[in-house]
Design a protein around this motif. Structure first.
Motif, mmCIF file in Angstrom:
data_model
loop_
_atom_site.group_PDB
_atom_site.id
_atom_site.type_symbol
_atom_site.label_atom_id
_atom_site.label_comp_id
_atom_site.label_asym_id
_atom_site.label_seq_id
_atom_site.Cartn_x
_atom_site.Cartn_y
_atom_site.Cartn_z
ATOM 1 N N THR A 222 -3.265 12.651 2.165
ATOM 2 C CA THR A 222 -3.480 12.240 3.551
ATOM 3 C C THR A 222 -4.591 11.215 3.683
ATOM 4 O O THR A 222 -4.637 10.459 4.645
ATOM 5 C CB THR A 222 -3.800 13.457 4.443
ATOM 6 N N VAL A 223 -5.505 11.191 2.729
ATOM 7 C CA VAL A 223 -6.590 10.208 2.731
ATOM 8 C C VAL A 223 -6.657 9.581 1.340
ATOM 9 O O VAL A 223 -7.069 10.238 0.383
ATOM 10 C CB VAL A 223 -7.948 10.841 3.097
ATOM 11 N N GLY A 224 -6.224 8.349 1.250
ATOM 12 C CA GLY A 224 -6.231 7.659 -0.040
ATOM 13 C C GLY A 224 -5.079 6.675 -0.124
ATOM 14 O O GLY A 224 -4.021 6.882 0.487
ATOM 15 N N THR A 225 -5.284 5.607 -0.873
ATOM 16 C CA THR A 225 -4.287 4.541 -0.985
ATOM 17 C C THR A 225 -4.298 3.971 -2.395
ATOM 18 O O THR A 225 -5.357 3.838 -3.009
ATOM 19 C CB THR A 225 -4.596 3.401 0.011
ATOM 20 N N VAL A 226 -3.104 3.632 -2.893
ATOM 21 C CA VAL A 226 -3.000 2.839 -4.117
ATOM 22 C C VAL A 226 -2.262 1.550 -3.772
ATOM 23 O O VAL A 226 -1.423 1.522 -2.867
ATOM 24 C CB VAL A 226 -2.264 3.590 -5.246
ATOM 25 N N VAL A 227 -2.609 0.485 -4.480
ATOM 26 C CA VAL A 227 -1.976 -0.816 -4.254
ATOM 27 C C VAL A 227 -1.115 -1.151 -5.454
ATOM 28 O O VAL A 227 -1.552 -1.045 -6.600
ATOM 29 C CB VAL A 227 -3.041 -1.919 -4.061
ATOM 30 N N LYS A 228 0.132 -1.547 -5.167
ATOM 31 C CA LYS A 228 1.065 -1.913 -6.232
ATOM 32 C C LYS A 228 1.719 -3.241 -5.886
ATOM 33 O O LYS A 228 1.681 -3.698 -4.741
ATOM 34 C CB LYS A 228 2.151 -0.849 -6.404
ATOM 35 N N PHE B 159 0.837 -1.191 0.000
ATOM 36 C CA PHE B 159 0.000 0.000 0.000
ATOM 37 C C PHE B 159 0.879 1.251 0.000
ATOM 38 O O PHE B 159 1.884 1.308 0.707
ATOM 39 C CB PHE B 159 -0.883 0.038 1.251
ATOM 40 N N PHE B 160 0.443 2.261 -0.782
ATOM 41 C CA PHE B 160 1.193 3.513 -0.877
ATOM 42 C C PHE B 160 0.244 4.700 -0.885
ATOM 43 O O PHE B 160 -0.920 4.579 -1.281
ATOM 44 C CB PHE B 160 2.023 3.567 -2.171
ATOM 45 N N ASP B 161 0.764 5.857 -0.477
ATOM 46 C CA ASP B 161 0.034 7.100 -0.686
ATOM 47 C C ASP B 161 0.057 7.408 -2.182
ATOM 48 O O ASP B 161 1.035 7.143 -2.871
ATOM 49 C CB ASP B 161 0.686 8.256 0.069
ATOM 50 N N LEU C 277 0.028 -0.919 -10.856
ATOM 51 C CA LEU C 277 -1.002 -0.415 -9.958
ATOM 52 C C LEU C 277 -2.262 -1.281 -10.094
ATOM 53 O O LEU C 277 -2.780 -1.451 -11.185
ATOM 54 C CB LEU C 277 -1.306 1.049 -10.294
ATOM 55 N N TYR C 278 -2.725 -1.815 -8.976
ATOM 56 C CA TYR C 278 -3.818 -2.777 -8.991
ATOM 57 C C TYR C 278 -5.121 -2.238 -8.415
ATOM 58 O O TYR C 278 -6.197 -2.748 -8.733
ATOM 59 C CB TYR C 278 -3.431 -4.029 -8.189
ATOM 60 N N ALA C 279 -5.051 -1.257 -7.517
ATOM 61 C CA ALA C 279 -6.269 -0.786 -6.859
ATOM 62 C C ALA C 279 -6.072 0.628 -6.349
ATOM 63 O O ALA C 279 -4.939 1.090 -6.134
ATOM 64 C CB ALA C 279 -6.645 -1.711 -5.701
ATOM 65 N N VAL C 280 -7.187 1.321 -6.163
ATOM 66 C CA VAL C 280 -7.167 2.665 -5.586
ATOM 67 C C VAL C 280 -8.391 2.817 -4.706
ATOM 68 O O VAL C 280 -9.458 2.264 -4.995
ATOM 69 C CB VAL C 280 -7.158 3.759 -6.688
ATOM 70 N N ILE C 281 -8.230 3.550 -3.606
ATOM 71 C CA ILE C 281 -9.359 3.866 -2.733
ATOM 72 C C ILE C 281 -9.148 5.269 -2.169
ATOM 73 O O ILE C 281 -8.016 5.671 -1.881
ATOM 74 C CB ILE C 281 -9.500 2.829 -1.597
ATOM 75 N N SER C 282 -10.235 6.027 -2.063
ATOM 76 C CA SER C 282 -10.142 7.392 -1.544
ATOM 77 C C SER C 282 -11.540 7.850 -1.128
ATOM 78 O O SER C 282 -12.541 7.166 -1.386
ATOM 79 C CB SER C 282 -9.558 8.343 -2.599
ATOM 80 N N ALA C 283 -11.603 9.002 -0.484
ATOM 81 C CA ALA C 283 -12.885 9.608 -0.104
ATOM 82 C C ALA C 283 -12.765 11.110 -0.309
ATOM 83 O O ALA C 283 -11.919 11.759 0.307
ATOM 84 C CB ALA C 283 -13.244 9.283 1.345
#
Length: 321
Positions: free
Chosen positions: A126-132, A88-90, A153-159
């Motif tokens: 500060t709020v959010g993640t990418v998966v690599k 997981f990364f910013d 890059l496989y996934a992203v999530i944020s609000a």
């Protein structure tokens, strides 16, 4: 009162246990079918049943997955095992094309300012993640030439706070799209209230991943997001920014398939009838069960107070799978 444990630095390096991914020739053909023909349409439904498509993102898989091709004939249907290491990364600017690829069908292929939307996600670190993949991270550490780092890059999530970004073209277009696809007049009025007058208390929960991304990653992804939202209400430098993460509602744009038989469609006119639903992403079932408003098309609205339930149910789904 003791302070909650936070990451030592905002760039998270959460190395998950290696996962084994299975690929049979049939599974590969299903996985790549959509990317090979992105504009293809589904066959006409039969007269006795109807499948209503309400939306998902299933773009081509990232190049970083290296598949081990079987030397046997395809007809043998041998399963190929690939060990994958995810981290997981910013988000950062170099992730632009990877995140854009994940979100290319976010609004049902509607022309809109997707590039601007991706920029908002990447600017909010500060709020959010990418998966690599772990291999991709090693390449990035050893090669800092400014190129895009998004092939793995496989996934992203944020609000995103809909009130904070209300003046951005991409958010205006997204709101209009959501209202347009909401067919029920009463539901549309409630949705319009959330998107306009109450927008500053609404978080647009964006979560997209490739279909071959293991579900074991999902609970930690949502945990990371909800933790960061909570920390942001305390850690952001200004009161305005801290307040922008005090969400009362989360809105999700998702896609489900509802199977309707002729008899069910007739019955629906006179009574409440729960129709069989196919969920493209397993967690959509959780949000569907917790959603506050019905008949909003591809929009789900969940109270922020239900976040503990979401966390618990996500972990239960993994345990059952």
């Amino acid at each position: 009162m003791g302070q909650r444990g936070r990451p030592a630095k905002r760039r998270r390096l959460s190395r998950l246990p290696p996962l084994l991914l299975a690929f049979s020739p049939f599974a590969r053909s299903i996985l790549f079918a959509r990317s090979a023909a992105p504009n293809s349409t589904a066959p006409d439904p039969s007269p006795s049943s109807k499948t209503t498509e309400v939306g998902f993102a299933d773009p081509k898989p990232p190049k970083a997955i290296k598949r081990i091709e079987s030397s046997e004939d395809e007809e043998d249907q041998e399963v190929e095992m690939v060990q994958a290491d995810f981290e997981f990364f910013d988000p950062k600017p170099g992730d632009f094309h990877g995140v854009k690829l994940l979100l290319q069908n976010y609004l049902d292929n509607k022309p809109w300012d997707l590039g601007g939307f991706v920029d908002l996600i990447l600017e909010q670190i500060t709020v959010g993640t990418v998966v690599k993949s772990g291999a991709q991270d090693e390449e990035e550490e050893g090669d800092d030439d400014g190129r895009d780092d998004d092939e793995g890059l496989y996934a992203v999530i944020s609000a995103l706070n809909l009130g904070r970004y209300a003046d951005h073209r991409c958010i205006k277009e997204l709101k209009q799209f959501l209202l347009d696809v909401c067919s029920d007049d009463s539901a549309r009025k409630k949705l319009k209230l959330l998107l306009e007058k109450e927008a500053s208390e609404v978080g647009l929960l964006v979560s997209q991943r490739f279909v071959n991304c293991p579900y074991q990653l999902v609970p930690p992804l949502y945990d990371a997001l909800f933790d960061e939202v909570s920390w942001a209400t305390e850690d952001e430098p200004t009161q305005e920014l801290r307040d922008s993460f005090r969400f009362k509602y989360y809105i999700l744009v998702t896609r489900i398939f509802e199977k309707k038989t002729v008899n069910q469609c007739k019955a629906k006119q006179s009574q409440n009838c729960d129709e069989p639903v196919i969920y493209i992403k397993s967690e959509d079932q959780i949000f569907y069960e917790l959603k506050n408003y019905k008949e909003m098309g591809l929009v789900m609205v969940v109270k922020a107070d239900d976040v503990p339930k979401v966390r618990e149910k996500l972990k239960s789904l993994v345990a059952e799978s």
